[in-house]
Write a protein that holds these residues in place. Structure first.
Motif, short mmCIF file in Angstrom:
data_model
loop_
_atom_site.label_atom_id
_atom_site.label_comp_id
_atom_site.label_asym_id
_atom_site.label_seq_id
_atom_site.Cartn_x
_atom_site.Cartn_y
_atom_site.Cartn_z
N VAL A 165 7.60 7.21 5.10
CA VAL A 165 7.57 5.85 4.56
C VAL A 165 6.90 4.94 5.59
N THR A 166 5.94 4.16 5.15
CA THR A 166 5.29 3.19 6.05
C THR A 166 5.64 1.76 5.70
N ARG A 167 6.07 1.51 4.47
CA ARG A 167 6.45 0.15 4.07
C ARG A 167 7.39 0.21 2.88
N CYS A 168 8.39 -0.67 2.90
CA CYS A 168 9.26 -0.84 1.74
C CYS A 168 9.50 -2.33 1.57
N TRP A 169 9.21 -2.84 0.39
CA TRP A 169 9.23 -4.28 0.13
C TRP A 169 10.11 -4.59 -1.08
N SER A 170 10.92 -5.65 -0.96
CA SER A 170 11.72 -6.11 -2.10
C SER A 170 11.87 -7.61 -2.03
N SER A 171 12.14 -8.23 -3.16
CA SER A 171 12.35 -9.68 -3.20
C SER A 171 13.17 -10.04 -4.43
N VAL A 172 14.06 -11.01 -4.30
CA VAL A 172 14.83 -11.47 -5.45
C VAL A 172 14.03 -12.47 -6.28
N ASP A 173 12.84 -12.83 -5.84
CA ASP A 173 11.96 -13.71 -6.61
C ASP A 173 10.84 -12.88 -7.21
N PRO A 174 10.83 -12.68 -8.55
CA PRO A 174 9.82 -11.81 -9.15
C PRO A 174 8.40 -12.30 -8.96
N LEU A 175 8.21 -13.59 -8.69
CA LEU A 175 6.86 -14.12 -8.50
C LEU A 175 6.27 -13.73 -7.15
N ASP A 176 7.10 -13.24 -6.26
CA ASP A 176 6.61 -12.87 -4.93
C ASP A 176 5.67 -11.68 -4.95
N VAL A 177 5.60 -10.97 -6.07
CA VAL A 177 4.70 -9.82 -6.14
C VAL A 177 3.24 -10.25 -5.97
N ASP A 178 2.94 -11.52 -6.26
CA ASP A 178 1.57 -12.02 -6.10
C ASP A 178 1.13 -12.03 -4.65
N GLY A 179 2.10 -12.12 -3.73
CA GLY A 179 1.76 -12.19 -2.32
C GLY A 179 1.89 -10.87 -1.58
N LEU A 180 2.13 -9.80 -2.31
CA LEU A 180 2.30 -8.49 -1.67
C LEU A 180 0.97 -8.02 -1.08
N GLU A 181 0.99 -7.66 0.19
CA GLU A 181 -0.26 -7.26 0.83
C GLU A 181 -0.73 -5.89 0.35
N PRO A 182 -2.04 -5.65 0.41
CA PRO A 182 -2.58 -4.36 -0.05
C PRO A 182 -2.04 -3.21 0.79
N LYS A 183 -2.03 -2.02 0.19
CA LYS A 183 -1.58 -0.84 0.91
C LYS A 183 -2.68 -0.35 1.84
N ALA A 184 -2.27 0.43 2.84
CA ALA A 184 -3.24 1.04 3.74
C ALA A 184 -4.08 2.06 2.98
N GLU A 185 -5.26 2.35 3.50
CA GLU A 185 -6.20 3.23 2.80
C GLU A 185 -5.62 4.62 2.55
N ASP A 186 -4.83 5.12 3.51
CA ASP A 186 -4.29 6.47 3.38
C ASP A 186 -2.90 6.51 2.75
N ALA A 187 -2.40 5.37 2.30
CA ALA A 187 -1.04 5.30 1.75
C ALA A 187 -1.03 5.54 0.25
N ILE A 188 0.11 6.03 -0.23
CA ILE A 188 0.39 6.16 -1.65
C ILE A 188 1.44 5.11 -1.98
N ARG A 189 1.12 4.21 -2.89
CA ARG A 189 2.06 3.13 -3.23
C ARG A 189 2.89 3.52 -4.45
N ILE A 190 4.22 3.49 -4.27
CA ILE A 190 5.17 3.81 -5.33
C ILE A 190 5.88 2.53 -5.74
N VAL A 191 5.81 2.16 -7.00
CA VAL A 191 6.44 0.95 -7.53
C VAL A 191 7.68 1.36 -8.31
N CYS A 192 8.83 0.77 -7.95
CA CYS A 192 10.12 1.19 -8.49
C CYS A 192 10.77 0.09 -9.31
#
Length: 276
Positions: free
Chosen positions: A22-49
């Motif tokens: 795991v290189t990053r795990c992000w959560s927020s109680v504000d659903p609008l915060d997804v707009d500010g989520l930074e891009p994943k690294a080039e070699d990363a696999i992003r899993i959305v839960c």
């Protein structure tokens, strides 16, 4: 703002023999915060839960490589609910999608118990076929996607008018025999002691799932994704395992997990944690 409790964990600790990190795990109680989520690294696999959308699934979902819904996309398990969910989930752009059932997804329950729900208007085989038209539907099964090994089960420790409650003894037997050579576990309910505390202060997690995660950690488990206990939304880390409760019934944001595949002889580095 008061409603914001965004948290971002950076886990850079690489253990010998671990296939997925795991290189990053992000959560927020504000659903609008997804707009500010930074891009994943080039070699990363992003899993959305996400989990526990209960029919209110038309919301912002971050882009990613793998999208996981950990159950309770219905309220009553009706055909109209399935069609609404399939239309929305299928239109999302993620290349790979996984769905499991939750305790409210009665239409997927194939036992005689479902006969007690008189409003059900779709057979389990048809409901599962509709889900499989847009995603990988897993029911006590494993799969591998982009090199990541998943095992998923809808079984939960609850009782009463719930789908998929096999009972304590059956649960103990099932989890004792479940495959441990996996990277990510998906269940509807959380592990005991991790993201399962109700408003009444009761632990709604499963003790047998918790015992399983502790065994599976030795063979590569890095994350357990669940839902069910709505107030348990969020992320906790225990013994290098990310326990993720992605229940969105509280109008929270989907949780994002970035992982990389590493060589088995990777050298360990520091573990860092930061709030955002």
């Amino acid at each position: 703002p008061d409603s914001y409790e965004g948290v971002c964990f950076h886990a850079l600790k690489m253990r010998m023999g671990r296939r997925v990190q795991v290189t990053r795990c992000w959560s927020s109680v504000d659903p609008l915060d997804v707009d500010g989520l930074e891009p994943k690294a080039e070699d990363a696999i992003r899993i959305v839960c996400l989990s526990d959308t209960h029919g209110f699934h038309k919301r912002k979902v971050p882009h990613g490589d793998i999208l996981i819904h950990a159950g309770d996309f219905c309220n009553q398990g009706l055909a109209a609910e399935i069609e609404s969910f399939v239309g929305w989930f299928g239109a999302l752009p993620h290349s790979h999608k996984i769905i499991i059932a939750g305790n409210h997804d009665y239409c997927l329950e194939s036992t005689s118990k479902r006969l007690s729900f008189g409003k059900l208007d779709i057979e389990p085989s048809e409901a599962k076929e509709r889900l499989r038209s847009v995603a990988t539907y897993l029911e006590n099964e494993r799969t591998e996607i982009l090199g990541i090994r998943f095992f998923a089960s809808p079984f939960n420790i609850g009782h009463g008018a719930f789908a998929f409650p096999p009972g304590h003894k059956a649960l103990e037997t099932f989890w004792a025999a479940a495959p441990v050579d996996i990277d990510i576990l998906i269940t509807h309910g959380p592990s005991s002691g991790e993201r399962g505390l109700s408003r009444a202060g009761q632990d709604g997690g499963d003790v047998f799932v918790r015992a399983f995660t502790e065994r599976a950690k030795e063979t590569g488990l890095v994350a357990h994704i669940s839902g069910h206990i709505h107030e348990g939304y969020g992320v906790s880390i225990e013994n290098d395992i990310y326990y993720i409760n992605a229940a969105l019934a509280q109008r929270t944001a989907p949780i994002v997990l970035d992982v990389i595949l590493v060589e088995q002889d990777s050298q360990p580095s520091a573990l860092a944690h930061s709030n955002t």
